[in-house]
Design a protein around this motif. Structure first.
Motif, mmCIF file in Angstrom:
data_model
loop_
_atom_site.group_PDB
_atom_site.id
_atom_site.type_symbol
_atom_site.label_atom_id
_atom_site.label_comp_id
_atom_site.label_asym_id
_atom_site.label_seq_id
_atom_site.Cartn_x
_atom_site.Cartn_y
_atom_site.Cartn_z
ATOM 1 N N ASP A 90 2.145 5.010 30.704
ATOM 2 C CA ASP A 90 2.906 5.126 31.762
ATOM 3 C C ASP A 90 3.606 6.334 31.886
ATOM 4 O O ASP A 90 4.647 5.790 32.327
ATOM 5 N N LEU A 91 3.253 6.681 32.839
ATOM 6 C CA LEU A 91 5.049 8.016 32.825
ATOM 7 C C LEU A 91 5.595 7.916 34.034
ATOM 8 O O LEU A 91 6.756 7.766 33.953
ATOM 9 N N ALA A 92 4.967 6.342 34.709
ATOM 10 C CA ALA A 92 5.980 6.026 35.453
ATOM 11 C C ALA A 92 7.243 5.205 35.437
ATOM 12 O O ALA A 92 8.230 5.029 35.700
ATOM 13 N N PRO A 94 10.194 5.151 33.458
ATOM 14 C CA PRO A 94 11.234 5.961 32.773
ATOM 15 C C PRO A 94 11.300 5.976 31.777
ATOM 16 O O PRO A 94 13.186 6.875 31.062
ATOM 17 N N PRO A 97 9.830 9.380 29.992
ATOM 18 C CA PRO A 97 10.223 11.386 29.703
ATOM 19 C C PRO A 97 11.020 11.047 28.650
ATOM 20 O O PRO A 97 11.053 12.583 27.786
ATOM 21 N N VAL A 116 0.366 16.657 27.584
ATOM 22 C CA VAL A 116 1.170 15.349 27.444
ATOM 23 C C VAL A 116 0.455 14.565 28.706
ATOM 24 O O VAL A 116 -0.878 15.409 29.330
ATOM 25 N N ALA A 117 -0.745 13.285 27.942
ATOM 26 C CA ALA A 117 -1.447 12.507 29.090
ATOM 27 C C ALA A 117 -1.327 11.733 28.832
ATOM 28 O O ALA A 117 -0.839 10.835 28.647
ATOM 29 N N ASN A 118 -1.488 10.878 29.931
ATOM 30 C CA ASN A 118 -1.106 9.916 31.013
ATOM 31 C C ASN A 118 -2.202 8.474 31.117
ATOM 32 O O ASN A 118 -3.318 9.110 32.014
ATOM 33 N N LEU A 270 11.680 -2.336 33.479
ATOM 34 C CA LEU A 270 11.528 -2.245 35.099
ATOM 35 C C LEU A 270 11.115 -3.920 35.080
ATOM 36 O O LEU A 270 11.316 -4.325 35.933
ATOM 37 N N LEU A 273 14.733 -5.025 36.734
ATOM 38 C CA LEU A 273 14.146 -5.332 37.854
ATOM 39 C C LEU A 273 13.185 -6.251 38.931
ATOM 40 O O LEU A 273 13.406 -5.828 40.235
ATOM 41 N N MET A 298 16.710 2.794 29.855
ATOM 42 C CA MET A 298 15.976 3.909 30.518
ATOM 43 C C MET A 298 17.527 4.586 30.906
ATOM 44 O O MET A 298 18.357 3.829 31.773
ATOM 45 N N PHE A 300 20.080 5.172 34.624
ATOM 46 C CA PHE A 300 19.810 5.619 35.356
ATOM 47 C C PHE A 300 20.286 3.615 35.628
ATOM 48 O O PHE A 300 20.821 3.450 36.680
ATOM 49 N N LEU B 91 10.003 16.725 33.944
ATOM 50 C CA LEU B 91 9.668 14.842 33.522
ATOM 51 C C LEU B 91 10.642 14.101 33.614
ATOM 52 O O LEU B 91 10.101 13.139 34.126
ATOM 53 N N PRO B 97 6.814 11.945 38.469
ATOM 54 C CA PRO B 97 5.540 10.921 38.196
ATOM 55 C C PRO B 97 4.678 10.404 39.055
ATOM 56 O O PRO B 97 3.656 10.254 39.031
ATOM 57 N N GLN B 101 0.323 11.138 39.354
ATOM 58 C CA GLN B 101 0.177 10.187 39.651
ATOM 59 C C GLN B 101 -1.060 10.642 40.621
ATOM 60 O O GLN B 101 -1.933 10.610 40.604
ATOM 61 N N GLU B 104 -3.580 12.631 39.492
ATOM 62 C CA GLU B 104 -4.281 12.323 38.980
ATOM 63 C C GLU B 104 -5.638 11.279 39.470
ATOM 64 O O GLU B 104 -6.858 10.970 39.148
ATOM 65 N N ALA B 114 -6.076 14.934 33.946
ATOM 66 C CA ALA B 114 -4.951 15.949 33.829
ATOM 67 C C ALA B 114 -4.475 16.305 32.994
ATOM 68 O O ALA B 114 -4.596 15.448 31.480
ATOM 69 N N LEU B 115 -4.163 17.335 32.309
ATOM 70 C CA LEU B 115 -2.789 17.265 30.382
ATOM 71 C C LEU B 115 -1.828 18.030 31.083
ATOM 72 O O LEU B 115 -1.432 18.884 31.840
ATOM 73 N N VAL B 116 -0.242 17.511 31.205
ATOM 74 C CA VAL B 116 0.276 18.126 31.880
ATOM 75 C C VAL B 116 1.592 18.112 30.826
ATOM 76 O O VAL B 116 1.216 18.371 29.835
ATOM 77 N N LEU B 273 23.056 11.211 42.675
ATOM 78 C CA LEU B 273 23.822 10.508 41.484
ATOM 79 C C LEU B 273 25.019 11.236 41.284
ATOM 80 O O LEU B 273 25.802 10.402 40.797
#
Lengths: 358, 358
Positions: A90-92, A94, A97, A116-118, A270, A273, A298, A300, B91, B97, B101, B104, B114-116, B273
């Motif tokens: 899950d690249l989303a 944080p 990365p 990288v493959a997500n 996450l 949150l 993670m 921030f 990233l 991200p 998405q 993708e 996709a390969l990133v 930030l």
């Protein structure tokens, strides 16, 4: 697959190399390293990108065999960067990365790059992406998306591909893996909450087919026991995914069912949150009425309102160690021991935890 | 590269296909789509992964030509997933991200993955990663790391690789590109600040070799002029990168040099930030003493303290549109027009802006 290409170069393009002249593979074999590593160690343009002892061992082997590099063959080889496939769930999220950055930096030292493959936590997508990577001559794989019931790792190891697991495991001790000490992390979080006076504590987490979920949930129960907390007052809830929205839904339900809950240990940041959002909706201000602890630390989260108290895992270092473990595997031709590396965790105290309401 | 492999299959493996029998490429040509798309449209196992009108067009073309799929050749083709290389500059910047998405999801509809590759804003790393992708049979590239002075895009287009730019541009109108309306976004942010009463406004941003930096900086000046602000009271500062630490350093310096500044427009949310941190250090509480506006509206900024007022770019949609544009290019054999798509921006008002101190 690198080896096959080198063989084609030798047989088709450079038949003169067949006449007893030592090749880079002979040098690599004598030095006990991967042919790609040997090639890079002998390339003056790449000086410093291979560790000094390894480079010295390769140079010694080349001298012993009387190896002379073929500049045309070398150019063909060097143009093909050495590539490692990195599979993240899950690249989303944080947390990933920084792990990828650690992988990339450690690989770069050895002249490798990461693709990288997500997978988006979707088994179908994971299958497609692994197929894509397998068709593209990766030298090895670092997999962060392992599940306890998945088939991807099996497909990779069945194809004799070097694999290192990172963060999440399959339960197979035969695979090299880098993770963090989740038992100690959960223990520190629970000791903090118990020390503040919390007794009715919920753990809201993801699906139990993830090793991190299972280990942390087990540690939630065992550390509560060790701290003398009444196990009858603990609430454990598994959501379908380690996401904010799943946590929000689960936390709202749990707080309605058991209003006496004064603290939540979330499965990751996450999910913490999502617990913040649920606390707002339920009129349970954090931390005055409800303490919330995250997991991962993670980037921030120190800027969140309230700043998140969370268990820190060494994200960058986890990535670095995984890359080094894979490079070791490549150097040993896959015959190295399947090391399991456990990195330390720590609790970062911020503003989302406090004593329970009077 | 897909085409070359298909040709090898036909000439070496399946010579009978040469004898006038229609091939998948003939079907693809008649239907006006990429051979990979045609192959997938005719594969019952992949039903629903190609849009219905496209699939129907391909089936019609196959019927007209009397095309019969060769199951062995198909298996060889289908085993090779269609792959798009996605090159991102950082990233660790949470804005990317969601863009990935969107890419993708739009690619998945057409059976592509996709390969990133992450360049870390480093030209050397970018070169290595593009080389790695080029050596790995990508059908095309989506590049988010373009600079106004870089060489990567030139290397890709020189190799006749289909390329679509996303977010950042090269200044070459001959390349298809998807970005957001930065002029309107900056104009909205400046109108908001001027409406609150701010007159001494700083724009702290990244290096001017990035198109987004240049466009936003130009819009900073022009929209101030349009709003009747005194251009002599504006402060423009370029940092070496679009990061929090660069912004923190620049903001501290600028606030020391020009204490009359009451508002900062940051180059992106990470820089905002850094401005938060500088405001704390300088004893200029946000928003009471200093208003701060971000750019991007990346995930989780609504949870920051204070919640960030920022210009929203449609991150997911930018990715989707870029993928669709690339699929169009692949379908047209690279002969389609080089569309430039500009998506709308909007200002999201939260708690980091307020009237200047009295």
């Amino acid at each position: 697959m690198l080896r096959i290409i080198v063989a084609i170069d030798r047989h088709n393009q450079y038949p003169q190399l067949m006449a007893g002249r030592p090749t880079i593979r002979d040098v690599a074999e004598l030095a006990g390293v991967h042919p790609g590593t040997a090639s890079r160690a002998l390339d003056p343009r790449l000086e410093g990108r291979i560790s000094a002892p390894t480079a010295e061992r390769v140079r010694l082997a080349a001298r012993r065999l009387g190896y002379v590099a073929d500049p045309v063959a070398r150019q063909l080889r060097v143009r093909r960067s050495a590539v490692i496939g990195v599979i993240v769930p899950d690249l989303a999220n944080p947390v990933f990365p920084p792990v990828v950055q650690g992988i990339e930096d450690a690989l770069a030292e050895a002249g490798y790059v990461a693709l990288v493959a997500n997978t988006g936590n979707d088994p179908g997508r994971e299958r497609d992406r692994v197929t894509a990577l397998q068709g593209r001559r990766c030298d090895g794989y670092i997999v962060a998306s392992a599940t306890l019931d998945g088939t991807t790792i099996g497909r990779l190891t069945a194809a004799a591909e070097p694999v290192v697991l990172v963060n999440r495991e399959t339960g197979d001790p035969g695979l090299p893996a880098v993770s963090s000490d989740d038992r100690a992390g959960v223990q520190a979080a629970m000791a903090h909450l118990a020390g503040l006076g919390h007794r009715v504590i919920a753990h809201i987490t993801g699906p139990p087919n993830l090793s991190v979920v299972r280990t942390r949930a087990e540690a939630f129960r065992s550390s509560a026991e060790r701290l003398g907390l009444d196990p009858g007052l603990l609430v454990l809830r598994h959501g379908p995914a380690l996401t904010a929205s799943c946590a929000q839904e689960a936390a709202l339900a749990v707080l309605a069912e058991v209003p006496a809950i004064t603290a939540i240990l979330a499965g990751n940041d996450l999910m913490a949150l999502g617990c913040y959002a649920a606390a707002q909706q339920a009129g349970r201000p954090c931390p005055a009425s409800l303490s919330i602890v995250g997991y991962n630390d993670m980037p921030f989260v120190e800027w969140w309102r309230p700043a998140l108290t969370t268990v820190r895992i060494p994200q960058y270092e986890i990535g670095q160690e995984a890359a080094r473990l894979l490079l070791e595997q490549l150097g040993s031709g896959g015959h190295g021991p399947a090391k399991q590396i456990l990195l330390p965790t720590s609790l970062t105290l911020r503003s989302s935890t406090g004593p329970p309401p009077a």
